[in-house]
Design a protein around this motif. Structure first.
Motif: not given
Length: 117
Positions: A66-68, A70-75
């Motif tokens: 889930e953290v990954q 979220k990071e990809i989505q924000s990028y």
């Protein structure tokens, strides 16, 4: 192995014959034949359903994913915003160039009418 050769017991040979007989059945795939023979001779315990994973283990597995995500989505969001700003800037520049070109043409038209009189 004995002296670099495989040695089979009588039980192994019986299992191979049974497997061959099962696979000879036209409706039986090799995978199904192996599973059937394995069940028949109790070679392995085959589970029809995957083992139940506790909720705690599922949470531990899913949290880093889930953290990954979220990071990809924000990028991706940041890149889309940057691209949108670039497109808006280019559209403004194109509009300004067209306007300047039209003003130039209208000036030349005015100048032409001025000298024609």
């Amino acid at each position: 192995k004995k002296h670099g050769r495989l040695a089979y017991t009588n039980d192994d040979v019986t299992i191979f014959h049974e497997l061959k007989k099962m696979y000879a059945n036209s409706e039986m795939t090799l995978e199904k034949a192996v599973i059937t023979v394995a069940k028949k001779f109790n070679l392995v315990q085959i589970l029809d359903t995957p083992p139940n994973i506790s909720t705690e283990k599922q949470t531990l597995i899913l949290e880093p994913l889930e953290v990954q995500i979220k990071e990809i989505q924000s990028y991706i969001d940041a890149k889309f915003e940057e691209r949108e700003r670039q497109l808006i800037s280019m559209a403004r520049e194109i509009r300004a160039l067209k306007k300047a070109q039209q003003q130039k043409k209208s000036f030349y038209k005015w100048l032409k009418t001025f000298f024609e009189k």
